[in-house]
Scaffold this motif. Structure first.
Motif, short mmCIF file in Angstrom:
data_model
loop_
_atom_site.label_atom_id
_atom_site.label_comp_id
_atom_site.label_asym_id
_atom_site.label_seq_id
_atom_site.Cartn_x
_atom_site.Cartn_y
_atom_site.Cartn_z
N GLY A 161 0.81 -1.21 0.00
CA GLY A 161 0.00 0.00 0.00
C GLY A 161 0.85 1.26 0.00
O GLY A 161 0.55 2.23 -0.69
N LEU A 188 -4.11 -5.07 -2.67
CA LEU A 188 -4.19 -4.28 -1.44
C LEU A 188 -5.39 -4.72 -0.60
O LEU A 188 -6.41 -5.15 -1.14
CB LEU A 188 -4.32 -2.79 -1.78
CG LEU A 188 -3.16 -2.15 -2.53
CD1 LEU A 188 -3.38 -0.65 -2.62
CD2 LEU A 188 -1.84 -2.43 -1.85
N HIS A 192 -6.50 -0.21 2.53
CA HIS A 192 -5.63 0.49 1.59
C HIS A 192 -6.31 0.75 0.26
O HIS A 192 -6.02 1.73 -0.42
CB HIS A 192 -4.33 -0.31 1.40
CG HIS A 192 -3.42 -0.19 2.58
ND1 HIS A 192 -3.25 -1.20 3.49
CD2 HIS A 192 -2.67 0.85 3.01
CE1 HIS A 192 -2.42 -0.80 4.44
NE2 HIS A 192 -2.06 0.43 4.18
N THR A 195 -8.01 3.89 0.95
CA THR A 195 -7.05 4.98 1.04
C THR A 195 -6.70 5.49 -0.36
O THR A 195 -6.66 6.69 -0.62
CB THR A 195 -5.75 4.51 1.74
OG1 THR A 195 -6.11 3.82 2.91
CG2 THR A 195 -4.86 5.68 2.07
#
Lengths: 278, 332
Positions: A161, A188, A192, A195
């Protein structure tokens, strides 16, 4: 702050009138008897987060390689900001289009900061010396992607990540108008994945970028993207807002299985549930 | 590794430091390489010895710089840490060319035949080891092995057809030797000029080397014309390899040892590695050649310098294969 990049003059025009990225009738084949893309057309508007969806082998990555100028389309044309992609000199295109490729894990020995500074290459001179402006752009890219803390660490030591965010930072340091990403959330975990997509959305809303992303993850795309482009066997099966594209009668034939579409009560966005036959 | 920005000032400073180190080593090699100068009976004899040592130092510098640069370029563009002109068979191809030029023409065509041999080899290796534009790392090394085997056989064939006197010459030369018996200053000047030109050219390509080392798609997206960069670099690396073989035979592993020592010391940035490789390669081979001259005191005969570089290079190759390569391929 929000949507500050939309030009007040053009914002009220019909969107189709001003495509920033226009793909028109593009075809491509690695071998003559097996076309990968066939008569593919769609638009991406400036300041949008667009996501290309589609089953394996539908030509998503090939399309992205054409859009970044790594492959020339066999037929049709691609226009960026009104000009033919093929007419851009290589370095000029690199100053406008950033690319986050799928194979990002390479042991090179470069630190995070050095990796991000590589993104300045289209801007530096023949010997590649960086000037303060290049360092500023790199630092800003690290800041935006929240990777400043490991700037001096080797890229090879980071987790998946973190590394993906650094590669996105490298594309940002390029200071492109359009960022293309090939499967940025593959490998991921859920946190993540969100994110990365949250970052992409911020880049569009606050950073004034246009983002075109390829992803397998229908629900992630549905939650974040402004526009979806659904590909099937090298052409566009459907394109538009998530609620226009993510419909059972469209998805089921493309993925060749029964798919149910529901609405997320909190966000109002659609989400899909595959219904495999037992 | 190096958080300081690369500016013209720091760039020139580092080039100056490397050049200074090289000059000091050259001075030591000329003054102290072999017999003691102050025991010589006549001034003429001292001058003769100095001239011959200066010639050896210049040949070693030119050849070391050429091979080190070629190794660095092959490693960057083939994205293979074990690529080296000798390992890949490029030196072998140049050697066959040079030997054929000695048999069929006269000595005049040696560098030209060396170029042709080197360039043909690069073409063959590239055609065999690549698949859809991507170069398979292991296939590349295996191709190098069989290409080397072919050249060894071809050279043996030529060797068995020529006179026995030449035979001993070829065997010694094939190990890679810097001979001061028949100094050819114009050849040194020509090969030196070519190597300096390649060094300057590579300094301008270093930005592209960095990007290709990270990934070909990344390099393309950041404005590098990868195919063109590869063609220009391979031709240049082939030219300097061929020229260096014409000068001193196929000296092995310099192109492997020097760039890797520098990478360990100063990181992976080719903008710094290109000038450093140029001077460090030169320094390294001057030192290796000095060692052979000191060994002469032990046995009375000067061993070919390629013996030393190979004996240092093979353990180094194994180390890279086991430690560095493994790390690189695991992450991929």
């Amino acid at each position: 702050m929000a949507t500050g990049i939309r030009n007040p003059v053009t914002a009220d025009l019909p969107l189709a009138a001003f495509p920033y990225l226009a793909v028109r009738g593009v075809g491509f084949a690695y071998r003559r008897d097996a076309p990968v893309l066939r008569d593919l057309s769609f638009d991406v508007q400036r300041g949008r987060l667009a996501n290309i969806l589609g089953p394996n082998g539908s030509g998503k990555s090939t399309l992205l390689r054409i859009l970044v100028g790594l492959l020339a389309p066999g037929s049709g044309e691609v226009r960026l900001g009104g000009a033919l992609l093929a007419d851009y000199p290589r370095a000029a295109l690199a100053r406008r289009v950033g690319y986050v490729p799928q194979e990002t894990a390479q042991a090179t020995g470069f630190t995070v900061l050095e990796t991000v500074l590589l993104g300045r290459s289209p801007h530096t001179g023949a010997l590649g010396f960086e000037v303060p402006g290049d360092w500023y752009a790199a630092r800003q890219a690290l800041h935006l992607t929240d990777t400043e803390l490991f700037a001096e660490r080797s890229l090879d030591e980071l987790s998946g990540g973190e590394r993906q965010r650094v590669i996105i930072a490298r594309a940002l340091a390029q200071e492109p108008e359009l960022i293309l990403l090939d499967e940025p959330t593959a490998f991921l975990d859920i946190k993540h994945q969100h994110t990365i997509y949250g970052l992409l959305r911020r880049l569009v809303r606050e950073g004034g970028k246009t983002v075109l992303c390829v992803s397998h993850d229908v629900n992630l795309a549905a939650a974040y993207a402004d526009d979806l482009i659904l590909m099937d066997h090298g052409h566009v099966a459907a394109a538009g807002k998530p609620e226009e594209v993510l419909r059972a009668e469209i998805l089921s034939p493309v993925y060749e299985m029964p798919i149910e579409v529901r609405k997320d009560k909190t966000t109002g966005r659609p989400y899909v549930m595959p219904r495999p036959q037992a | 590794m190096n958080p300081r920005p690369l500016t013209l000032r720091s760039y020139l400073q580092s080039i100056g430091a490397w050049a200074g180190l090289w000059a000091c080593v050259c001075l030591v090699a000329v003054l102290f390489g072999g017999e003691r100068l102050w025991t010589m009976p006549s001034r003429e004899q001292v001058m003769d010895i100095l001239a011959s040592r200066l010639y050896a130092v210049l040949v070693a510098s030119v050849v070391g710089a050429a091979l080190s640069l070629a190794g660095l370029a092959f490693q960057a563009l083939l994205r293979n840490p074990l690529a080296d002109p000798f390992v890949l068979g490029v030196s072998g191809g140049a050697a066959l060319g040079v030997i054929l030029s000695g048999v069929f023409v006269t000595v005049i065509g040696a560098p030209l035949f060396g170029f042709v041999g080197a360039l043909v080899t690069i073409g063959v290796i590239y055609a065999v080891a690549q698949r859809r534009g991507r170069i398979e790392p292991y296939t590349l090394l295996l191709t190098g092995i069989v290409v080397n085997a072919f050249y060894a056989a071809a050279i043996m064939l030529v060797n068995s057809l020529v006179s026995p006197v030449r035979r001993a010459d070829i065997a010694y030369w094939m190990m890679g030797a810097i001979s001061t018996l028949n100094p050819d200053w114009s050849l040194v000047a020509m090969v030196g000029g070519l190597t300096i030109a390649a060094g300057i050219g590579f300094a301008f390509l270093a930005k592209g080397f960095n990007l290709v080392a990270v990934g070909e798609d990344t390099a393309g997206a950041l404005g590098v014309r990868v195919e063109r960069l590869r063609l220009v670099t391979f031709v240049a690396a082939g030219l300097v390899t061929g020229a260096s073989v014409a000068l001193a035979g196929p000296i092995g592993f310099v192109g492997l040892i020097c760039p890797h020592i520098l990478r360990m010391a100063m990181g992976p940035d080719h903008r710094r590695l290109v000038p450093a490789s140029f001077f460090f390669g030169a320094t390294f081979l001057v030192l290796a050649d000095l060692a052979t001259r000191l060994l002469e005191g032990v046995g009375g005969q000067t061993p070919p310098v390629g013996v030393l570089t190979a004996m240092a290079g093979v353990p180094f190759f194994i180390y890279l294969l086991r430690v560095r390569w493994r790390r690189a391929s695991e992450i991929r």
